[in-house]
Design a protein around this motif. Structure first.
Motif, PDB file in Angstrom:
ATOM      1  N   GLN A  15       0.834  -1.204   0.000  1.00  0.00           N
ATOM      2  CA  GLN A  15       0.000   0.000   0.000  1.00  0.00           C
ATOM      3  C   GLN A  15       0.869   1.255   0.000  1.00  0.00           C
ATOM      4  OE1 GLN A  15      -3.594   0.252  -0.115  1.00  0.00           O
ATOM      5  NE2 GLN A  15      -2.860   2.275  -0.710  1.00  0.00           N
ATOM      6  N   THR A  16       1.958   1.228   0.766  1.00  0.00           N
ATOM      7  CA  THR A  16       2.889   2.356   0.808  1.00  0.00           C
ATOM      8  C   THR A  16       3.487   2.601  -0.573  1.00  0.00           C
ATOM      9  OG1 THR A  16       3.398   1.951   3.127  1.00  0.00           O
ATOM     10  CG2 THR A  16       5.005   3.237   1.887  1.00  0.00           C
ATOM     11  N   ALA A  17       3.880   1.521  -1.250  1.00  0.00           N
ATOM     12  CA  ALA A  17       4.440   1.643  -2.602  1.00  0.00           C
ATOM     13  C   ALA A  17       3.404   2.198  -3.569  1.00  0.00           C
ATOM     14  CB  ALA A  17       4.945   0.288  -3.091  1.00  0.00           C
ATOM     15  N   LEU A  18       2.175   1.725  -3.456  1.00  0.00           N
ATOM     16  CA  LEU A  18       1.108   2.211  -4.334  1.00  0.00           C
ATOM     17  C   LEU A  18       0.794   3.676  -4.064  1.00  0.00           C
ATOM     18  CD1 LEU A  18      -0.860   1.464  -6.572  1.00  0.00           C
ATOM     19  CD2 LEU A  18      -2.473   0.752  -4.796  1.00  0.00           C
ATOM     20  N   ASP A  19       0.774   4.052  -2.792  1.00  0.00           N
ATOM     21  CA  ASP A  19       0.548   5.460  -2.440  1.00  0.00           C
ATOM     22  C   ASP A  19       1.639   6.349  -3.027  1.00  0.00           C
ATOM     23  OD1 ASP A  19      -1.722   4.737  -1.009  1.00  0.00           O
ATOM     24  OD2 ASP A  19      -0.734   4.847   0.947  1.00  0.00           O
ATOM     25  N   ALA A  20       2.889   5.913  -2.910  1.00  0.00           N
ATOM     26  CA  ALA A  20       4.008   6.690  -3.456  1.00  0.00           C
ATOM     27  C   ALA A  20       3.895   6.798  -4.971  1.00  0.00           C
ATOM     28  CB  ALA A  20       5.340   6.058  -3.053  1.00  0.00           C
ATOM     29  N   TYR A  21       3.519   5.712  -5.616  1.00  0.00           N
ATOM     30  CA  TYR A  21       3.370   5.702  -7.072  1.00  0.00           C
ATOM     31  C   TYR A  21       2.274   6.667  -7.519  1.00  0.00           C
ATOM     32  CZ  TYR A  21       2.245   3.996 -11.752  1.00  0.00           C
ATOM     33  OH  TYR A  21       1.974   3.912 -13.099  1.00  0.00           O
ATOM     34  N   THR A  22       1.108   6.581  -6.890  1.00  0.00           N
ATOM     35  CA  THR A  22       0.005   7.454  -7.300  1.00  0.00           C
ATOM     36  C   THR A  22       0.319   8.915  -6.997  1.00  0.00           C
ATOM     37  OG1 THR A  22      -1.200   7.008  -5.239  1.00  0.00           O
ATOM     38  CG2 THR A  22      -1.791   5.695  -7.154  1.00  0.00           C
ATOM     39  N   PHE A  23       1.039   9.167  -5.907  1.00  0.00           N
ATOM     40  CA  PHE A  23       1.445  10.536  -5.580  1.00  0.00           C
ATOM     41  C   PHE A  23       2.425  11.051  -6.631  1.00  0.00           C
ATOM     42  CE2 PHE A  23       4.338  13.560  -3.560  1.00  0.00           C
ATOM     43  CZ  PHE A  23       3.435  14.528  -3.150  1.00  0.00           C
ATOM     44  N   ALA A  24       3.424  10.245  -6.962  1.00  0.00           N
ATOM     45  CA  ALA A  24       4.438  10.646  -7.949  1.00  0.00           C
ATOM     46  C   ALA A  24       3.823  10.817  -9.330  1.00  0.00           C
ATOM     47  CB  ALA A  24       5.563   9.617  -7.990  1.00  0.00           C
ATOM     48  N   GLU A  25       2.842   9.982  -9.622  1.00  0.00           N
ATOM     49  CA  GLU A  25       2.164  10.043 -10.914  1.00  0.00           C
ATOM     50  C   GLU A  25       1.265  11.272 -10.996  1.00  0.00           C
ATOM     51  OE1 GLU A  25      -0.933   7.120 -11.477  1.00  0.00           O
ATOM     52  OE2 GLU A  25      -0.310   6.792 -13.530  1.00  0.00           O
ATOM     53  N   GLY A  26       0.887  11.791  -9.839  1.00  0.00           N
ATOM     54  CA  GLY A  26      -0.015  12.932  -9.814  1.00  0.00           C
ATOM     55  C   GLY A  26      -1.445  12.546 -10.112  1.00  0.00           C
ATOM     56  N   ALA A  27      -1.740  11.264  -9.969  1.00  0.00           N
ATOM     57  CA  ALA A  27      -3.081  10.778 -10.276  1.00  0.00           C
ATOM     58  C   ALA A  27      -4.050  11.184  -9.186  1.00  0.00           C
ATOM     59  CB  ALA A  27      -3.064   9.262 -10.418  1.00  0.00           C
ATOM     60  N   GLY A  28      -5.117  11.822  -9.560  1.00  0.00           N
ATOM     61  CA  GLY A  28      -6.165  12.181  -8.622  1.00  0.00           C
ATOM     62  C   GLY A  28      -7.213  11.099  -8.548  1.00  0.00           C
ATOM     63  N   ARG A  29      -6.778   9.859  -8.705  1.00  0.00           N
ATOM     64  CA  ARG A  29      -7.720   8.747  -8.738  1.00  0.00           C
ATOM     65  C   ARG A  29      -7.930   8.112  -7.383  1.00  0.00           C
ATOM     66  NH1 ARG A  29      -5.116   5.320 -13.416  1.00  0.00           N
ATOM     67  NH2 ARG A  29      -3.244   6.074 -12.410  1.00  0.00           N
TER      68      ARG A  29
END
Length: 74
Positions: A12-26
């Protein structure tokens, strides 16, 4: 099950970092849409390919590991 929980928390931490870095507002209120997980997996497989690894063999091996993990907790 403690190990499973800590591993999923790490995922979950890795996914959170990925979505944050991606800038995804999903990001949803309680969970992440499955497409974000698929996007992360796809990008990791692209990275593996760029580093000379076979993405399909990685997917097959990951599937075997997943099935073994699931069986161990049943």
């Amino acid at each position: 099950m403690t190990e499973e929980v800590s591993r999923t928390e790490l995922a979950q931490t890795a996914l959170d970092a990925y979505t944050f870095a991606e800038g995804a507002g999903r990001r949803l209120e309680e969970s992440v849409p499955s497409c974000a997980i698929i996007d992360l997996i796809t990008d990791l497989l692209l990275l593996a390919d760029q580093r000379g690894r076979d993405p399909l063999s990685i997917v097959r091996k990951a599937e075997r590991h997943l099935l073994a993990e699931i069986a161990a907790y049943e």
